[in-house]
Motif scaffolding. Structure first.
Motif, PDB file in Angstrom:
ATOM      1  N   CYS A 143       0.884  -1.254  -0.103  1.00  0.00           N
ATOM      2  CA  CYS A 143      -0.052  -0.239   0.042  1.00  0.00           C
ATOM      3  C   CYS A 143       1.194   1.515  -0.016  1.00  0.00           C
ATOM      4  O   CYS A 143       1.569   1.552   1.053  1.00  0.00           O
ATOM      5  CB  CYS A 143      -1.102  -0.133   1.359  1.00  0.00           C
ATOM      6  SG  CYS A 143      -1.940   1.354   1.418  1.00  0.00           S
ATOM      7  N   ASP A 144       0.897   2.080  -1.168  1.00  0.00           N
ATOM      8  CA  ASP A 144       1.546   3.200  -0.963  1.00  0.00           C
ATOM      9  C   ASP A 144       0.765   4.244  -0.572  1.00  0.00           C
ATOM     10  O   ASP A 144      -0.493   4.119  -0.553  1.00  0.00           O
ATOM     11  CB  ASP A 144       1.817   3.704  -2.580  1.00  0.00           C
ATOM     12  CG  ASP A 144       3.063   3.032  -3.375  1.00  0.00           C
ATOM     13  OD1 ASP A 144       3.120   1.724  -2.980  1.00  0.00           O
ATOM     14  OD2 ASP A 144       3.469   3.310  -4.367  1.00  0.00           O
ATOM     15  N   ALA A 193       6.820   5.933  -6.149  1.00  0.00           N
ATOM     16  CA  ALA A 193       5.819   5.194  -6.763  1.00  0.00           C
ATOM     17  C   ALA A 193       6.005   4.374  -8.030  1.00  0.00           C
ATOM     18  O   ALA A 193       6.767   5.198  -8.852  1.00  0.00           O
ATOM     19  CB  ALA A 193       4.612   6.209  -6.644  1.00  0.00           C
ATOM     20  N   ASP A 201       6.723  11.408  -3.312  1.00  0.00           N
ATOM     21  CA  ASP A 201       7.270  10.124  -3.148  1.00  0.00           C
ATOM     22  C   ASP A 201       6.280   9.559  -1.869  1.00  0.00           C
ATOM     23  O   ASP A 201       6.160  10.141  -0.943  1.00  0.00           O
ATOM     24  CB  ASP A 201       8.714   9.936  -2.822  1.00  0.00           C
ATOM     25  CG  ASP A 201       9.690  10.064  -3.895  1.00  0.00           C
ATOM     26  OD1 ASP A 201       8.893   9.883  -5.083  1.00  0.00           O
ATOM     27  OD2 ASP A 201      10.853  10.445  -3.713  1.00  0.00           O
ATOM     28  N   PRO A 202       6.036   8.396  -2.032  1.00  0.00           N
ATOM     29  CA  PRO A 202       5.231   7.507  -0.762  1.00  0.00           C
ATOM     30  C   PRO A 202       6.185   6.881   0.197  1.00  0.00           C
ATOM     31  O   PRO A 202       7.382   6.589   0.059  1.00  0.00           O
ATOM     32  CB  PRO A 202       4.498   6.521  -1.798  1.00  0.00           C
ATOM     33  CG  PRO A 202       5.460   6.055  -2.610  1.00  0.00           C
ATOM     34  CD  PRO A 202       6.335   7.280  -2.918  1.00  0.00           C
ATOM     35  N   CYS A 205       0.789   3.329  -9.352  1.00  0.00           N
ATOM     36  CA  CYS A 205       0.421   4.282  -8.231  1.00  0.00           C
ATOM     37  C   CYS A 205       0.402   5.719  -8.419  1.00  0.00           C
ATOM     38  O   CYS A 205      -0.422   6.433  -7.882  1.00  0.00           O
ATOM     39  CB  CYS A 205       1.335   3.844  -7.066  1.00  0.00           C
ATOM     40  SG  CYS A 205       1.191   2.006  -6.305  1.00  0.00           S
ATOM     41  N   ARG A 206       1.264   6.148  -9.240  1.00  0.00           N
ATOM     42  CA  ARG A 206       1.345   7.465  -9.441  1.00  0.00           C
ATOM     43  C   ARG A 206       0.042   8.189 -10.001  1.00  0.00           C
ATOM     44  O   ARG A 206      -0.591   8.891  -9.876  1.00  0.00           O
ATOM     45  CB  ARG A 206       2.593   7.960 -10.164  1.00  0.00           C
ATOM     46  CG  ARG A 206       2.789   9.593 -10.390  1.00  0.00           C
ATOM     47  CD  ARG A 206       4.114  10.054 -11.123  1.00  0.00           C
ATOM     48  NE  ARG A 206       5.002   9.820 -10.150  1.00  0.00           N
ATOM     49  CZ  ARG A 206       5.414  10.749  -9.256  1.00  0.00           C
ATOM     50  NH1 ARG A 206       4.672  11.814  -9.106  1.00  0.00           N
ATOM     51  NH2 ARG A 206       6.302  10.690  -8.526  1.00  0.00           N
ATOM     52  N   CYS A 211      -0.962  -1.198  -4.530  1.00  0.00           N
ATOM     53  CA  CYS A 211      -0.119  -1.155  -5.633  1.00  0.00           C
ATOM     54  C   CYS A 211      -0.385  -2.063  -6.723  1.00  0.00           C
ATOM     55  O   CYS A 211      -0.669  -3.390  -6.455  1.00  0.00           O
ATOM     56  CB  CYS A 211       1.349  -1.511  -5.225  1.00  0.00           C
ATOM     57  SG  CYS A 211       2.517  -1.285  -6.549  1.00  0.00           S
ATOM     58  N   GLN A 213       5.898  -3.127   2.112  1.00  0.00           N
ATOM     59  CA  GLN A 213       6.783  -3.417   1.186  1.00  0.00           C
ATOM     60  C   GLN A 213       8.305  -3.888   1.851  1.00  0.00           C
ATOM     61  O   GLN A 213       8.628  -3.402   2.544  1.00  0.00           O
ATOM     62  CB  GLN A 213       7.300  -2.301   0.208  1.00  0.00           C
ATOM     63  CG  GLN A 213       8.179  -2.724  -0.747  1.00  0.00           C
ATOM     64  CD  GLN A 213       7.939  -1.607  -1.969  1.00  0.00           C
ATOM     65  OE1 GLN A 213       7.032  -1.154  -2.353  1.00  0.00           O
ATOM     66  NE2 GLN A 213       9.306  -1.393  -2.624  1.00  0.00           N
ATOM     67  N   HIS A 255       8.565  -2.063   5.981  1.00  0.00           N
ATOM     68  CA  HIS A 255       8.001  -0.885   5.348  1.00  0.00           C
ATOM     69  C   HIS A 255       8.934  -0.316   4.473  1.00  0.00           C
ATOM     70  O   HIS A 255      10.058   0.188   5.008  1.00  0.00           O
ATOM     71  CB  HIS A 255       7.184   0.185   6.086  1.00  0.00           C
ATOM     72  CG  HIS A 255       6.204  -0.488   6.843  1.00  0.00           C
ATOM     73  ND1 HIS A 255       5.023  -1.212   6.382  1.00  0.00           N
ATOM     74  CD2 HIS A 255       6.143  -0.734   8.199  1.00  0.00           C
ATOM     75  CE1 HIS A 255       4.434  -1.665   7.563  1.00  0.00           C
ATOM     76  NE2 HIS A 255       4.964  -1.416   8.896  1.00  0.00           N
ATOM     77  N   ASN A 289       5.867   3.194   1.276  1.00  0.00           N
ATOM     78  CA  ASN A 289       5.343   2.136   0.993  1.00  0.00           C
ATOM     79  C   ASN A 289       5.263   0.831   1.972  1.00  0.00           C
ATOM     80  O   ASN A 289       5.832   0.123   2.294  1.00  0.00           O
ATOM     81  CB  ASN A 289       6.159   1.533  -0.116  1.00  0.00           C
ATOM     82  CG  ASN A 289       6.622   2.203  -1.516  1.00  0.00           C
ATOM     83  OD1 ASN A 289       5.515   2.757  -2.002  1.00  0.00           O
ATOM     84  ND2 ASN A 289       7.665   2.854  -1.570  1.00  0.00           N
TER      85      ASN A 289
END
Length: 178
Positions: free
Chosen positions: A34-35, A93, A131-132, A111-112, A175, A137, A87, A134
């Protein structure tokens, strides 16, 4: 007041949260990334910043009790619960060019674009998406500084709970990487 928002795989959603409000991000099926991005609702130029968060924490990893910071070094969220502990704060993204150049998949959801789609009503465009972070991740950093891409360790029902430190516009993208 409880407001549940389901984010279908490969899609994004945005909502406003108020200072002190709790946000639970639940990994419904497991292994999903999940971004996460967010903005100060008073001034959208101030946004969640992975680089400022890393700088303030002095590490690339996030942990229970850590705050996430904006590009003005203000706390925007605090991590109150974390069932996974893995994470990413380093990877941008995914976007159209990545899918086209790296995978030969022009026009693939990303995502973007998900963020730009859900933030368009707020006047935030594709090139303004920061920027995320994530969530879920797994990005190990090698001793030589190389970045790995491992499968998420998240299981169905695992979650991250964040408490808002300011009124924020939060956006997430499930994502769409195949």
């Amino acid at each position: 007041m409880r407001n549940e928002i389901l984010v279908p795989g490969g899609q994004g959603r945005a909502t406003r949260v108020e200072t002190g409000q709790v946000v639970e991000i639940i990994n419904v099926q497991g292994k999903q990334v999940c971004d996460l991005i967010a903005f100060n609702v008073e001034h959208f130029a101030e946004h969640l910043s992975p680089s400022h968060t890393r700088s303030i924490l002095g590490r690339v990893t996030l942990g229970l009790g850590d705050c996430l910071y904006t590009n003005t070094r203000a706390a925007i969220f605090e991590i109150e619960e974390d069932m996974v502990g893995s994470h990413d704060t380093l990877i941008a993204a995914c976007d159209y060019r990545r899918y086209e150049l790296d995978y030969g998949l022009p026009g693939h959801r990303n995502c973007r674009a998900n963020f730009a789609e859900v933030l368009e009503p707020y006047g935030i465009g594709y090139l303004q998406v920061p920027d995320p972070i994530n969530l879920f991740q797994n990005t190990p950093v090698g001793t030589d500084g190389s970045l790995g891409m491992e499968v998420s360790a998240a299981k169905a029902g695992d979650k991250v709970v964040l408490r808002a430190s300011m009124d924020a516009l939060i956006a997430v993208s499930a994502c769409p990487q195949d």
